[in-house]
Design an enzyme around this catalytic site. Structure first.
Site, PDB file in Angstrom:
ATOM      1  N   GLU A 247      -3.745 -42.012 -24.998  1.00  0.00           N
ATOM      2  CA  GLU A 247      -2.331 -42.982 -25.127  1.00  0.00           C
ATOM      3  C   GLU A 247      -2.426 -43.983 -26.081  1.00  0.00           C
ATOM      4  O   GLU A 247      -3.259 -44.906 -26.011  1.00  0.00           O
ATOM      5  CB  GLU A 247      -1.951 -43.233 -23.787  1.00  0.00           C
ATOM      6  CG  GLU A 247      -1.489 -42.129 -22.934  1.00  0.00           C
ATOM      7  CD  GLU A 247      -0.952 -42.605 -21.514  1.00  0.00           C
ATOM      8  OE1 GLU A 247      -0.352 -41.741 -20.762  1.00  0.00           O
ATOM      9  OE2 GLU A 247      -1.483 -43.764 -20.936  1.00  0.00           O
TER      10      GLU A 247
ATOM     11  N   SER B 255       3.846 -43.106 -14.049  1.00  0.00           N
ATOM     12  CA  SER B 255       3.028 -41.969 -13.708  1.00  0.00           C
ATOM     13  C   SER B 255       1.958 -42.041 -12.281  1.00  0.00           C
ATOM     14  O   SER B 255       2.200 -43.393 -11.827  1.00  0.00           O
ATOM     15  CB  SER B 255       1.824 -42.006 -14.783  1.00  0.00           C
ATOM     16  OG  SER B 255       0.913 -43.095 -14.801  1.00  0.00           O
TER      17      SER B 255
ATOM     18  N   THR C 290       2.221 -33.687 -20.184  1.00  0.00           N
ATOM     19  CA  THR C 290       3.060 -34.916 -19.708  1.00  0.00           C
ATOM     20  C   THR C 290       3.243 -35.926 -20.712  1.00  0.00           C
ATOM     21  O   THR C 290       4.192 -35.797 -21.580  1.00  0.00           O
ATOM     22  CB  THR C 290       2.477 -35.385 -18.387  1.00  0.00           C
ATOM     23  OG1 THR C 290       0.906 -35.956 -18.720  1.00  0.00           O
ATOM     24  CG2 THR C 290       2.398 -34.564 -17.444  1.00  0.00           C
TER      25      THR C 290
ATOM     26  N   THR D  55     -11.673 -33.164 -15.406  1.00  0.00           N
ATOM     27  CA  THR D  55     -10.664 -34.051 -15.930  1.00  0.00           C
ATOM     28  C   THR D  55      -9.225 -33.556 -15.521  1.00  0.00           C
ATOM     29  O   THR D  55      -9.103 -32.418 -15.122  1.00  0.00           O
ATOM     30  CB  THR D  55     -10.776 -34.173 -17.620  1.00  0.00           C
ATOM     31  OG1 THR D  55      -9.907 -35.051 -18.072  1.00  0.00           O
ATOM     32  CG2 THR D  55     -10.305 -32.779 -17.889  1.00  0.00           C
TER      33      THR D  55
ATOM     34  N   ASN E 299       2.420 -47.565 -21.228  1.00  0.00           N
ATOM     35  CA  ASN E 299       2.102 -47.442 -19.910  1.00  0.00           C
ATOM     36  C   ASN E 299       2.942 -48.583 -19.492  1.00  0.00           C
ATOM     37  O   ASN E 299       2.925 -48.925 -18.060  1.00  0.00           O
ATOM     38  CB  ASN E 299       0.839 -47.523 -19.829  1.00  0.00           C
ATOM     39  CG  ASN E 299       0.231 -46.364 -19.982  1.00  0.00           C
ATOM     40  OD1 ASN E 299       0.330 -45.496 -19.078  1.00  0.00           O
ATOM     41  ND2 ASN E 299      -0.588 -46.142 -21.020  1.00  0.00           N
TER      42      ASN E 299
END
Lengths: 446, 446
Positions: A318, A446, A196, A233, A441
């Protein structure tokens, strides 16, 4: 060489797509978008050469679930005789596919038939109400019809946006193409299809030599943000050619979680889709005694693969620019050590100091203090790499700020804390908190 | 008007100093430094007019502890008869002044003499080993000699960098100047002297009318980052002219913490210096019965002041552009509601979505899921302001993304979650997570 070339081109393509996505929303985060399109600076040089796992085949296609112009569904199929184990997030809002897998593994079906794992990216099928299970059933029904497998041996996972209905029809429509693409060497394509916000595909390998011959273990994973796994995870799939009975396989998987996927954190947020599955195809060395030399050797190899994949998720955290190992020793108990390690690894102030390459050990002291673990200021010692920065309740006598600042410029750091109280210890891996994380973000749904 | 002008000039001065500091380290965070120098967009229009609290005087000076060209020490002195209560961080690495105040309040001295509170900014005197208490003793000794007060009635606090020895000699050298500057109207200067990364000074006021006459309450606070108080917060000092016996004063203070300083979080990090103190000078209305009308009215006024100060700390959260109230209802217990509210308020993914003005309710679902509280996907309801975004396990039927996106553009937001299980409820206040937070904390040594 031709393969390497192709890999690079693909990476470039992903970077371009991200650039475009980042450009589309510059208003929200105009300043650091330039950072987002790169492959993580902490990425391995290349995807590893993964061995064929006899009895397992892989395929991936572009089904158009959400992302244009890239693969987004992967299928793994194991021949009859394969056993499978799994571990999943304990989130109370976990996704429909997670609940479906849990139910199927609670009372695992006989290994007389083959088994399949289908994973899509772009949509997590989480918080999609009753439609969620309908989508899972439609996909499993399609796989069952196409491959002739019983539903109880078909597992799915979905990763991506939460709360949007999964366009399962697009996945079902791609099943013929997936099936005809199944190949023993399709695992790298599978690793790419489940990405992703990942900036690189994640693979890991171990070959375990035993008296009965070699055991091959190959795994893939995805994950970049929403990483603070609880029992598992994001997504990881590990395959071996060993023959291992299901209950033993499940125990082995569970044993390796604590030191791998449950010991990493990017941002303290736990996904609703966390899943890790382990498939033993049964074509190679048979392990029937969990305490045998072979079993122990296999477990060590499995731990290597699991930890490698977990580390790669942190390396692709990220916005990450630093890979950080937080080692805590001397705690009153292992549980206390774990509390301290996570308190440090999740602290926004510690993570931003690391991003700024500032050896700000005062923030480590703060994180120890707030952890809730037993701690005594005057017994605490803090090291950055092999530099002791604090001990005996204060800055170390020979502390050299310039040397420590130079150490912080490295891409891989060790922060070690000894509490001086007992024998409890824990290690957690994390990354820094940068402008890149905010850019990704504040834009990505998401 | 003259006073207002002066205030503005000072703010400008602070902004310039910050600009300079930010410039010095542009390498670490080149992109968003431009954001850092502003006063928070969530700041109140101006510092409130605080009433004189009879029997209490304030002074502030520039002692040069760390910051050049600004005041950095404040002194508050109350006349004989004043009672004092306090609450402090439970961090196991709390600072020397915090430990000293705790010890002195464990068995409070008689109110026959006056009392003093001295606070410095620029250095927290935390994790400074045995030197920490030496510094506290030196300062208290100096105050005692200068003002003729017993040591047990002298309280200190320090806020700023952790792990550097406090240059207490500079503070002691400023005591004469401080003492001669003591004035009834010096409280705004005191509020400015205790600021660190704060972008505005924080004050709050309440006047409680009772049959016996008015009770005045005035408070000041500082705090901007490292905000996730545990029993107290950064620094807050509240003064009243009421006469209240010490044990009752302590109980009243403790009662208001849960709904004020313990209900805010900026970054989930807990300071080693968190302190809140409440002084009752005893010159005004006497409260001797904790259940009297006067006592209840005072408690309501105290809560107003405490909550106002706590909200101002969130409004000045490092890099904040949004003030967010997280309301959780329908939980199985109040403790569960608190877990969910904090899980949402501390989630980096929720906070970055808010920064991006993205009504990303999927991340709220994630945060509920990871909280550890009892939750049922199909009973959960999520509202942004008065817009229902999710219910019955999925997106609300009439959900209008455009309307919700417009709501997210407001500077003040309410995120409400109803778990649909019981009567437990909790409210927590927080802010968003922006590039400004990264810039401030990848540079500032705290």
């Amino acid at each position: 060489m031709a393969k390497d070339k192709k890999k690079k081109d693909k990476t470039k393509g992903d970077a371009k797509a991200k650039k475009k996505a980042a450009k589309a929303k510059t208003a929200a985060a105009p300043v650091a978008a330039a950072k987002v399109k790169h492959v993580s600076p902490l990425a391995p040089a290349r995807f590893p050469d993964l061995p064929v796992i006899a009895g397992v085949r892989f395929a991936s296609v572009a089904a158009g679930v959400r992302y244009p112009g890239r693969t987004d569904v992967m299928l793994a199929v194991a021949d009859p005789g394969a056993t499978v184990a799994g571990a999943f997030t304990r989130s109370s809002t976990r996704s429909a596919p997670v609940r479906d897998c849990e139910a199927k593994l609670k009372k695992p079906a006989e290994a007389t038939s083959g088994l399949a794992i289908l994973v899509n990216s772009g949509n997590s099928n989480a918080f999609t109400g009753a439609r969620g299970q309908v989508s899972v059933d439609e996909i499993c029904g399609g796989v069952s019809a196409t491959l002739g497998l019983p539903g109880e041996r078909i597992f799915t996972a979905s990763t991506g946006v939460i709360g949007e209905p999964l366009p399962h029809d697009r996945i079902v429509a791609s099943l013929e193409a997936l099936t005809s693409a199944l190949a023993e060497d399709g695992i790298e394509g599978a690793a790419r299809a489940i990405m992703t916000t990942d900036t690189f595909p994640k693979g890991a390998v171990a070959t375990v030599e035993t008296e009965a011959g070699p055991i091959r273990i190959a795994g893939i994973a995805k994950g970049s943000g929403m990483i603070a796994p609880d029992m598992a995870t994001m997504l990881a799939y590990v395959f071996t050619d060993a023959a291992i009975p299901q209950p033993m396989l499940q125990r082995m998987l569970s044993k390796t979680l604590g030191g791998s996927f449950n010991a990493i954190t990017v941002d303290s947020d736990t996904s609703t889709s966390d899943s890790v599955m382990l498939v033993a195809s049964g074509r190679g060395v048979a392990i029937s005694n969990g305490r045998s030399k072979e079993a122990r050797a296999f477990e060590a190899g499995l731990m290597d693969v699991m930890r490698d994949l977990a580390h790669q998720i942190v390396r692709d955290g990220e916005g990450a620019t630093k890979f950080v190992e937080v080692r805590v020793t001397g705690a009153a108990s292992d549980a206390d050590a774990d509390k301290v390690a996570r308190s440090i690894a999740n602290s926004p102030l510690v993570k931003t100091a690391i991003a700024g390459e500032d050896p700000n050990w005062g923030r480590i002291v703060m994180a120890v203090g707030k952890s809730g673990a037993e701690a005594d200021r005057d017994r605490l010692a803090i090291r950055f790499g092999d530099i002791t920065v604090a001990e005996n309740g204060w800055r170390a006598e020979d502390y050299d700020e310039a040397r420590c600042a130079a150490y912080m410029k490295q891409p891989e750091l060790v922060i070690a804390v000894d509490l001086g109280l007992g024998k409890g210890q824990a290690t957690v891996w994390t990354c820094d908190l940068t402008h890149g994380y905010i850019s990704i973000n504040a834009d990505y749904r998401s």
